[in-house]
Design an enzyme around this catalytic site. Sequence first.
Site, PDB file in Angstrom:
ATOM      1  N   HIS A 139     -10.299  -0.820  -5.617  1.00  0.00           N
ATOM      2  CA  HIS A 139     -11.180  -0.405  -4.524  1.00  0.00           C
ATOM      3  C   HIS A 139     -11.177   1.097  -4.280  1.00  0.00           C
ATOM      4  CE1 HIS A 139      -7.191  -0.775  -2.891  1.00  0.00           C
ATOM      5  NE2 HIS A 139      -7.552  -0.079  -1.835  1.00  0.00           N
ATOM      6  N   ASP A 176       0.822  -1.197   0.000  1.00  0.00           N
ATOM      7  CA  ASP A 176       0.000   0.000   0.000  1.00  0.00           C
ATOM      8  C   ASP A 176       0.864   1.258   0.000  1.00  0.00           C
ATOM      9  OD1 ASP A 176      -2.712   1.193   0.333  1.00  0.00           O
ATOM     10  OD2 ASP A 176      -1.916   1.846   2.262  1.00  0.00           O
TER      11      ASP A 176
END
Length: 531
Positions: free
Chosen positions: A330, A206
Site C-alpha cells: 500500500h 507497522d
Amino acid sequence: MSEGSQADDLWWRAGTVYQVYPRSFQDTNGDGVGDLAGITARLGYLAWLGVDAVWLSPVFRSPMADYGYDVADYCDIDPLFGTLEDFDRLVAEAHRHRLKVILDFVPNHTSEQHPWFRASRSSREDPKRDWYIWRDPGPDGGPPNNWISNFGGPAWTLDPATGQFYYHAFLREQPDLNWRNPAVRAAMHDVLRFWLDRGVDGFRVDVIWHLIKDETLRDNPPNPDYQPGQADINRLLQQYSADQPEVMEVIAGMRRVLEEYDERVLIGEIYLPLERLVAYYGADLSGAHLPFNFQLISTPWRADAVAALVAGYEGLVPPGGWPNWVLGNHDQPRIAARVGDAQARVAAMLLLTLRGTPTLYYGDEIGLGAVPIPPDRVRDPWEHNEPGRGRDPERTPMQWDAGEHAGFSSVEPWLPLAPEAGRRTVERLRDDPGSILTLYRRLLTLRREHPALSVGSYRAVGTDGDVLTYERIHGTERLRVVLNFGHEACTALVSDEPWRILLSTSGGRAGEAPTEGGFALAGSEALILGP
C-alpha cells in the site's frame, strides 16, 4: 543453501500472504468504502486463488488522518469497516476456508485522539505523560532536535498548554509512544492478546524499526548522498531516530506474547539495508519470524541485479531463519506500474518461486497499474505535504466485474477506478487461460503441489544476458526457474537432463522439451522446468 532447520509444515513458511487494503477491497453498505463484510464475502475468491493468509491493513477505530494508521482505540473496529462482531465473523469464515488472518498492528504511534494521548497532554504531572515523548523546547525556543517527519517537515509539535513539544515520526496527529516505558509495553502486549484471543493468526507490525529512539535524542547527521527532489526525510541520516539496539528487546517481548499461543506469526515492516534487516530475526531467532524484505521493490529490474540481491540475502539470513519477499504494498507503486504489463508476469513467477514466504498485494494478480488521481480526489496526507509522494495510485478499488464501479460498490468509490476498469476484472480474467490472473493461480497451485517451490532450498545457476536461472530443491525433487528480464527473444541453454516445461508465463507450453540443448524464450517470458 540447505532447507531451514524449522519444521517445513509451519503455515507461514510454506504459505503465501495476501494483503488487503480494506477501504478498497469490497464495499457492501453503499458508502463507497470497503468494509469487513465485503472482505468476508470475497474469502471464497481468495481460497480459489490459492493463497494461505489474508493480511488486513488497519481496521481499528481511527479519525483517519492517515487512513487507519492513527489509532484511537486498539481494541475496537472503526464503524467505517463494521463491528467487532463483523470481525469475528470474518475470522471464523476465513478459518472455514482454511485461510489465516493477519492483523496490522500499529504500535509506534497512536492518534492524537487516543485516550492515552489526551491524558498525556493534559498535564506534565499526568500518570500517562511519559507514555509519549515530550521534551522542552531547544535553546532557541524551537524543536528539541533536528529530526524530520517521514511525511515532511518537523517531527515535533509544540503543545502550548504544557509548553513542551511532542515527537511524531509521521503526522502531527500521530504522536509516538514511548516504548522505553514498561507500562506502554505491558498495555500493548495486552492489545496483542486481545486479538489473539479472538483467533488472529499473527500480526504485521507497522514501522517496527522506529519503536525505540536514541535515549538522549541526539541530532541526526546530514545525509551526504541527499539529492534535491528527494523526499524531505532523506535530508538526514536516521541514525538516532530509528533502528536503535534496544528495539530488539521490544520485539522479543512481542514474540514472547505470540508464543503463548500456537503457530502465530510476527512480521515486521522494516525499510533498512539487508545487513540491518536480518538483525531483526533477533538473537537466537527471538525477533520477528519474518522481517519484511522490500529489496525487490528498489532493486533495478535486471537479471544481474536481482541475482546479486538474492545471493546477498540468502547469505545473510541466519541459520534457521526463513526468508520472505515483497514486490508491492500500500506504500509503493504497483508492480505493473514499475516494470510494465509484460514483465509483471515475470515478476509474478519470481515472487512465487524464490525461497521464502511471498506477500501478494491485492489487485496485482489482475495486473492493476498506477491509477491517475485527479487533484480534487487526492486523499493521501503525504501527497498534500509533499506533492508527488502520494500513495493513492496503489490504493484504488479492486476491480471485480464489468458492472457499475467495477463491482466494488454501488456508489462512486472513495478513490477513482482505473480507466480500463471494466476490461481488467476478476470476472473477465478468471476463465481466460492466458490471463495474468490465471498465471497467478497456476503458480500458487504449483507451490502447493511441489514442496521444492514452497519449502525447498535455493541454488543459483547463473545469469546469461537478460536471463536469470535458479533451482529449487527438496529431497529428490528439483525444479528449475528461467526468467527473461529482457524484451527480446533468446534461448535458455540447459544440460542434457530431461527437463520439461511445467509452466510458462506465456501459457500453452506445458510438457514441451528443449530443442538443441535449450528452450526458446520470448521476450518477457519465464518458465518453470521439471523432470
